[in-house]
Design a protein around this motif. Structure first.
Motif, PDB file in Angstrom:
ATOM      1  N   GLY A 144       0.767  -1.239   0.000  1.00  0.00           N
ATOM      2  CA  GLY A 144       0.000   0.000   0.000  1.00  0.00           C
ATOM      3  C   GLY A 144       0.796   1.285   0.000  1.00  0.00           C
ATOM      4  N   ALA A 145       2.100   1.217  -0.232  1.00  0.00           N
ATOM      5  CA  ALA A 145       2.908   2.441  -0.228  1.00  0.00           C
ATOM      6  C   ALA A 145       2.854   3.128  -1.589  1.00  0.00           C
ATOM      7  CB  ALA A 145       4.352   2.125   0.129  1.00  0.00           C
ATOM      8  N   ARG A 146       2.836   4.442  -1.572  1.00  0.00           N
ATOM      9  CA  ARG A 146       2.971   5.239  -2.791  1.00  0.00           C
ATOM     10  C   ARG A 146       4.462   5.378  -3.094  1.00  0.00           C
ATOM     11  NH1 ARG A 146       0.982  11.560  -3.375  1.00  0.00           N
ATOM     12  NH2 ARG A 146       1.283  11.774  -5.652  1.00  0.00           N
ATOM     13  N   VAL A 147       4.882   4.953  -4.279  1.00  0.00           N
ATOM     14  CA  VAL A 147       6.306   4.898  -4.608  1.00  0.00           C
ATOM     15  C   VAL A 147       6.649   5.919  -5.693  1.00  0.00           C
ATOM     16  CG1 VAL A 147       8.212   3.447  -5.391  1.00  0.00           C
ATOM     17  CG2 VAL A 147       6.368   2.453  -3.993  1.00  0.00           C
ATOM     18  N   PHE A 148       7.554   6.820  -5.363  1.00  0.00           N
ATOM     19  CA  PHE A 148       8.112   7.758  -6.337  1.00  0.00           C
ATOM     20  C   PHE A 148       9.466   7.219  -6.798  1.00  0.00           C
ATOM     21  CE2 PHE A 148       5.448  10.343  -3.544  1.00  0.00           C
ATOM     22  CZ  PHE A 148       4.750  11.151  -4.428  1.00  0.00           C
ATOM     23  N   ARG A 149       9.832   7.491  -8.053  1.00  0.00           N
ATOM     24  CA  ARG A 149      11.167   7.156  -8.560  1.00  0.00           C
ATOM     25  C   ARG A 149      11.827   8.434  -9.069  1.00  0.00           C
ATOM     26  NH1 ARG A 149      11.293   1.458  -9.436  1.00  0.00           N
ATOM     27  NH2 ARG A 149      13.571   1.704  -9.315  1.00  0.00           N
ATOM     28  N   PRO A 150      13.134   8.547  -8.984  1.00  0.00           N
ATOM     29  CA  PRO A 150      13.817   9.758  -9.477  1.00  0.00           C
ATOM     30  C   PRO A 150      13.671   9.907 -10.990  1.00  0.00           C
ATOM     31  CG  PRO A 150      15.273   8.435  -8.089  1.00  0.00           C
ATOM     32  CD  PRO A 150      14.076   7.591  -8.384  1.00  0.00           C
ATOM     33  N   GLU A 151      13.706  11.143 -11.437  1.00  0.00           N
ATOM     34  CA  GLU A 151      13.795  11.371 -12.873  1.00  0.00           C
ATOM     35  C   GLU A 151      15.148  10.877 -13.372  1.00  0.00           C
ATOM     36  OE1 GLU A 151      13.163  15.519 -13.439  1.00  0.00           O
ATOM     37  OE2 GLU A 151      11.013  15.424 -12.985  1.00  0.00           O
TER      38      GLU A 151
END
Length: 306
Positions: free
Chosen positions: A68-75
């Protein structure tokens, strides 16, 4: 708007930046190595393949999303190693602190601008130039802020010394509601078995009251003994030097009940399960060849309030 909230190491994860191994560039020259473990694998011809690291990190992302985690990735920055997002910034309470990292790595912070744009103007702290600090050395836990440091006079001679005396003073001023407790770590530029690159390379809390700990990584026996006493000897998993080298303490907690660990850490994983934790095991050995593992790859942004 992103509501930052990191009070400790194990509350249920809601949002996180996970680094990326895509387009991470060629095998570095030995002189370009940031840490002794990377150097070891460069010299041995066993430096990890990009495709293998991408596959491992994608597997980590799948586990984070499963819970359930919201995951961001670097540009993407072409030719730039952006795996270890813990190095570029860290969150304590409702503030993000930009790390004063190695100059060659400053572009990595710019690659999370899509996350920074979601912050309020008072949520980003930028330390002065003399403050050297990286997220692997900083751990919020209950009323404390645990900080790994190296403060000897030969600090400038160690590329592995990442958090200095000035950082401890800065964190005390920035977070007056926290008791900042620092621990002196052993450093070595060329032998990874004699080097604790960050605090999370030799110690980490897990669950509600458990800890993973490596005795020899602490310069002062009193620091090790304080941590062992604080958590209680019966709640501490002592790792060997070989297990420290393999990054046993660098697991990652999704909640007090769920921890992500490398699949080959069988002794640790069995102990965690015996204490009632759900252990999500994934392959992450190739990433580990660069001197960091699961916690190093993450920049947690929000966990549930305790």
């Amino acid at each position: 708007m992103l509501n930052l909230n990191i009070a400790d190491e194990t509350a249920r994860l809601r949002a996180v930046v996970l680094g990326t191994a895509a387009d991470s560039g060629p095998v570095p020259d030995p002189a370009e190595a940031y840490d002794p473990k990377s150097l070891q694998h460069i010299l041995a011809g066993t430096y990890p393949e990009e495709a293998d690291m991408v596959r491992e990190m994608d597997g980590f992302e799948a586990v984070l999303k499963k819970h359930g985690a919201r995951v961001f990735r670097p540009e993407n920055i072409p030719g730039c190693n952006q795996i270890f997002s813990r190095d570029i910034a860290f969150v304590v309470d409702d503030k993000m602190v930009e790390a004063n990292i190695l100059p060659e790595r400053e572009r990595e912070f710019e690659a999370i601008v899509h996350v920074l744009d979601k912050l309020g103007p008072s949520q980003l702290l930028v330390p002065p130039e003399e403050v050297h600090v990286e997220g692997g050395d900083v751990m919020p836990w209950k009323e404390f802020l645990f900080v790994g440091t190296y403060t000897a006079r030969d600090y400038p001679g160690y590329i592995t010394a990442r958090t200095n005396r000035e950082a401890v003073a800065y964190l005390r001023e920035a977070f007056p509601n926290r008791e900042v407790k620092s621990f002196e770590l052993r450093k070595h530029n060329t032998d990874p078995r004699l080097n604790a690159l960050h605090l999370d390379c030799c110690f980490q809390p897990v669950g509600h009251n458990l800890a993973i700990l490596h005795r020899e990584s602490f310069i002062h026996a009193r620091d090790y003994e304080w941590l062992r006493s604080y958590f209680g000897p019966e709640n501490v998993f002592e790792i060997t030097t070989e297990e420290m080298y393999r990054m046993f303490s660098n697991v990652f907690s999704i909640s007090p009940e769920v921890v992500v660990s490398e699949q080959s850490f069988t002794r640790l994983n069995a102990w965690l399960e015996s204490r009632g934790l759900q252990v999500e095991t994934i392959p992450y050995n190739e990433v580990g060849k660069q001197g960091g593992l699961l916690r190093c790859s993450t920049l947690p942004l929000a966990r549930e309030p305790g």
